[in-house]
Design a protein around this motif. Structure first.
Motif, PDB file in Angstrom:
ATOM      1  N   VAL A  80       0.923  -1.240   0.026  1.00 53.86           N
ATOM      2  CA  VAL A  80       0.040   0.087   0.088  1.00 53.86           C
ATOM      3  C   VAL A  80       0.897   1.179  -0.149  1.00 53.86           C
ATOM      4  CG1 VAL A  80      -1.541   1.354   1.387  1.00 53.86           C
ATOM      5  CG2 VAL A  80      -1.950  -1.305   1.204  1.00 53.86           C
ATOM      6  N   ILE A  81       0.785   2.015  -0.814  1.00 53.80           N
ATOM      7  CA  ILE A  81       1.170   3.437  -1.117  1.00 53.80           C
ATOM      8  C   ILE A  81       0.529   4.405  -0.032  1.00 53.80           C
ATOM      9  CG2 ILE A  81       2.160   5.350  -2.706  1.00 53.80           C
ATOM     10  CD1 ILE A  81       2.082   3.389  -5.031  1.00 53.80           C
ATOM     11  N   ASP A  82       1.045   4.482   0.902  1.00 54.05           N
ATOM     12  CA  ASP A  82       0.132   5.450   1.904  1.00 54.05           C
ATOM     13  C   ASP A  82      -0.090   6.791   1.447  1.00 54.05           C
ATOM     14  OD1 ASP A  82       0.200   3.178   3.617  1.00 54.05           O
ATOM     15  OD2 ASP A  82       1.942   4.027   4.911  1.00 54.05           O
ATOM     16  N   LYS A  83      -1.453   7.250   1.548  1.00 52.16           N
ATOM     17  CA  LYS A  83      -1.701   8.532   1.149  1.00 52.16           C
ATOM     18  C   LYS A  83      -2.926   8.934   2.265  1.00 52.16           C
ATOM     19  CE  LYS A  83      -0.482  10.453  -1.975  1.00 52.16           C
ATOM     20  NZ  LYS A  83       0.715  11.326  -1.732  1.00 52.16           N
ATOM     21  N   PHE A  96      -9.533   2.082   0.472  1.00 51.38           N
ATOM     22  CA  PHE A  96      -9.006   1.461   1.743  1.00 51.38           C
ATOM     23  C   PHE A  96      -8.396   0.192   1.446  1.00 51.38           C
ATOM     24  CE2 PHE A  96     -11.387   5.210   2.751  1.00 51.38           C
ATOM     25  CZ  PHE A  96     -10.747   5.735   3.985  1.00 51.38           C
ATOM     26  N   TYR A  97      -7.335  -0.159   2.163  1.00 49.57           N
ATOM     27  CA  TYR A  97      -6.609  -1.467   1.795  1.00 49.57           C
ATOM     28  C   TYR A  97      -6.030  -2.031   3.044  1.00 49.57           C
ATOM     29  CZ  TYR A  97      -7.029  -0.465  -3.050  1.00 49.57           C
ATOM     30  OH  TYR A  97      -7.739   0.351  -4.382  1.00 49.57           O
ATOM     31  N   TRP A  98      -5.933  -3.239   3.247  1.00 43.87           N
ATOM     32  CA  TRP A  98      -5.141  -3.782   4.526  1.00 43.87           C
ATOM     33  C   TRP A  98      -3.601  -3.570   4.132  1.00 43.87           C
ATOM     34  CZ3 TRP A  98      -5.716  -5.223   9.303  1.00 43.87           C
ATOM     35  CH2 TRP A  98      -4.621  -6.054   9.780  1.00 43.87           C
ATOM     36  N   ILE A 109      -2.925   3.601  -2.141  1.00 42.02           N
ATOM     37  CA  ILE A 109      -3.007   2.959  -3.557  1.00 42.02           C
ATOM     38  C   ILE A 109      -2.278   1.732  -3.286  1.00 42.02           C
ATOM     39  CG2 ILE A 109      -2.316   3.281  -5.935  1.00 42.02           C
ATOM     40  CD1 ILE A 109      -2.143   5.973  -5.747  1.00 42.02           C
ATOM     41  N   ASN A 110      -2.988   0.657  -3.771  1.00 39.65           N
ATOM     42  CA  ASN A 110      -2.550  -0.635  -3.734  1.00 39.65           C
ATOM     43  C   ASN A 110      -1.859  -1.020  -5.088  1.00 39.65           C
ATOM     44  OD1 ASN A 110      -3.919  -3.937  -3.759  1.00 39.65           O
ATOM     45  ND2 ASN A 110      -2.289  -3.350  -2.436  1.00 39.65           N
ATOM     46  N   ILE A 111      -0.438  -1.319  -4.839  1.00 44.04           N
ATOM     47  CA  ILE A 111       0.418  -1.786  -6.110  1.00 44.04           C
ATOM     48  C   ILE A 111       0.627  -3.415  -5.884  1.00 44.04           C
ATOM     49  CG2 ILE A 111       2.295  -1.208  -5.132  1.00 44.04           C
ATOM     50  CD1 ILE A 111       3.471  -0.368  -7.864  1.00 44.04           C
ATOM     51  N   ASN A 127       6.663  -7.228 -13.553  1.00 42.48           N
ATOM     52  CA  ASN A 127       5.336  -6.793 -13.909  1.00 42.48           C
ATOM     53  C   ASN A 127       4.371  -6.142 -12.573  1.00 42.48           C
ATOM     54  OD1 ASN A 127       2.889  -6.524 -15.379  1.00 42.48           O
ATOM     55  ND2 ASN A 127       2.761  -8.745 -15.827  1.00 42.48           N
ATOM     56  N   TYR A 128       3.686  -5.364 -12.886  1.00 45.16           N
ATOM     57  CA  TYR A 128       2.838  -4.686 -11.759  1.00 45.16           C
ATOM     58  C   TYR A 128       1.557  -4.367 -12.333  1.00 45.16           C
ATOM     59  CZ  TYR A 128       3.452  -0.048 -14.037  1.00 45.16           C
ATOM     60  OH  TYR A 128       3.461   1.365 -14.855  1.00 45.16           O
ATOM     61  N   ARG A 129       0.614  -3.978 -11.290  1.00 47.50           N
ATOM     62  CA  ARG A 129      -0.951  -3.464 -11.464  1.00 47.50           C
ATOM     63  C   ARG A 129      -1.019  -2.515 -10.473  1.00 47.50           C
ATOM     64  NH1 ARG A 129      -0.409  -5.948 -15.673  1.00 47.50           N
ATOM     65  NH2 ARG A 129      -1.854  -7.171 -16.549  1.00 47.50           N
ATOM     66  N   LEU A 130      -1.814  -1.405 -10.683  1.00 50.72           N
ATOM     67  CA  LEU A 130      -2.478  -0.679  -9.785  1.00 50.72           C
ATOM     68  C   LEU A 130      -3.771  -0.909  -9.410  1.00 50.72           C
ATOM     69  CD1 LEU A 130      -1.123   2.951 -10.814  1.00 50.72           C
ATOM     70  CD2 LEU A 130       0.086   1.099  -9.283  1.00 50.72           C
TER      71      LEU A 130
END
Length: 352
Positions: A80-83, A96-98, A109-111, A127-130
């Motif tokens: 989680v990219i904290d914002k 909102f993510y765990w 933001i969850n990457i 590889n990655y996804r947002l």
């Protein structure tokens, strides 16, 4: 990635922005970069962030010349990219993510990443996804989709690893059916059977150092290992491809080659993705941005991933000792000059 029809006249590009992310210790913004480079306007930086359309395939194209594509370990995990101060109603990707770091649900933001360690010890994201909840996909969907993509692009991992969140029945069976070897963390309450006995929690087993072959419910034969972390046991399963009909090699024979040393080696590669996510936040400035547009956020995050790739290239070639060395020594001359000048000034003010 955009295909240019003519030479670009843009003053801000990916290389410049990537170097800015590596060098700036705190304030990552368009206006900050304008202040540092006198011939660059903040509008140029903002246009760069909005203009580009980098994709995960562009990341793989960037890293593939630097890694051995066959025989390594492919690890999956999310971060989680904290914002905490951003408004989700004004920024599409924020939700909102765990968070494993905070041990609670947080805003950010969850990457989801795939991180590859090759046979020479070079490790890079491939590889990655947002995570965008409008896609209607789960983390498991993204994970399997990304694996399919990197294989299509030419990656041939020997092992695929992930933490317990991704150790679903569907994902494990998919990987076994596709002839992958894997290492996955599992929760202590996963049900296993030993020698045909009734199912019990994996935490109830007496597991030797070389692992224990068991039947994981709804998955099949796996080998269980146990480690100690912060005074608690952690459990992992390793598996091999299911044998095809008519093959003489028994599945149990294949597990004999998976011993304690094999587990420790693959587990060390698996743990690398945790260190990677930490470095993205601490030295690549992935969390520090001040844009709301989804395209701009995507470009910033791609720039942070490229910044990590640059650090790993420098580490692998011996230019720096580790990922943190560049930031640690970047301001040595400035700090040294400041301290010496201030000491000299203090000496001047002292009475004769």
């Amino acid at each position: 990635m955009r295909v240019l029809s003519k030479p670009s006249t843009a003053k801000c590009d990916l290389n410049l922005y990537m170097l800015f992310l590596l060098a700036e210790p705190k304030y990552v913004s368009c206006t900050r970069l304008e202040q540092l480079l006198e011939d660059l306007s903040h509008d140029s930086v903002n246009r760069f962030l909005l203009r580009e359309r980098y994709t995960p395939a562009d990341l793989f194209t960037l890293v593939s010349p630097h890694i051995t594509l066959s025989g390594g370990t492919l690890s999956g995990d999310d971060s989680v990219i904290d914002k905490p101060y951003s408004d989700p109603s004004k920024t599409e990707l924020i939700d909102f993510y765990w968070s494993g770091k905070h041990k609670k649900t947080v805003k950010g933001i969850n990457i989801i990443s795939l991180y590859y360690t090759d046979i020479n010890g070079i490790s890079m994201p491939v590889n990655y996804r947002l995570n965008d909840k409008k896609d209607g996909k789960t983390k498991h969907d993204y994970f399997r989709e990304m694996i399919q993509e990197v294989v299509l692009w030419g990656l041939c991992p020997l092992y695929i690893t992930a933490d317990s969140w991704y150790a679903s029945v569907d994902t494990l069976n998919y990987l076994k059916n596709e002839d992958y070897r894997g290492l996955f963390a599992v929760e202590p309450n996963r049900l296993v059977s030993l020698d045909g006995a009734p199912y019990s929690h994996v935490s109830k087993l007496d597991i030797p150092d070389d692992g224990l072959v068991v039947h994981l419910k709804k998955v099949g034969t796996v080998k269980v290992f146990r480690t100690v972390f912060k005074n608690d046991y952690r459990y992992y399963i390793m598996f091999v491809p299911r044998p095809n009909e008519g093959e003489s090699l028994d599945e149990l024979e294949a597990f004999e080659a998976i011993d304690e040393q094999c587990f420790k080696t693959v587990h060390a590669h698996h743990w690398g993705i945790e260190q990677y996510h930490r470095a993205l936040k601490q030295v690549c400035n992935i969390e520090r941005f001040h844009v709301r547009d989804t395209a701009a956020i995507g470009t910033h995050i791609f720039g942070a991933l490229c910044a990590f790739v640059e650090l790993e290239i420098k580490r692998a070639t011996g230019i720096i000792h580790n990922w943190y060395a560049l930031r640690r020594h970047l301001f040595d001359d400035v700090i040294r000059s400041f301290v010496i000048d201030e000491i000299a000034e203090v000496v001047k003010r002292q009475p004769a």
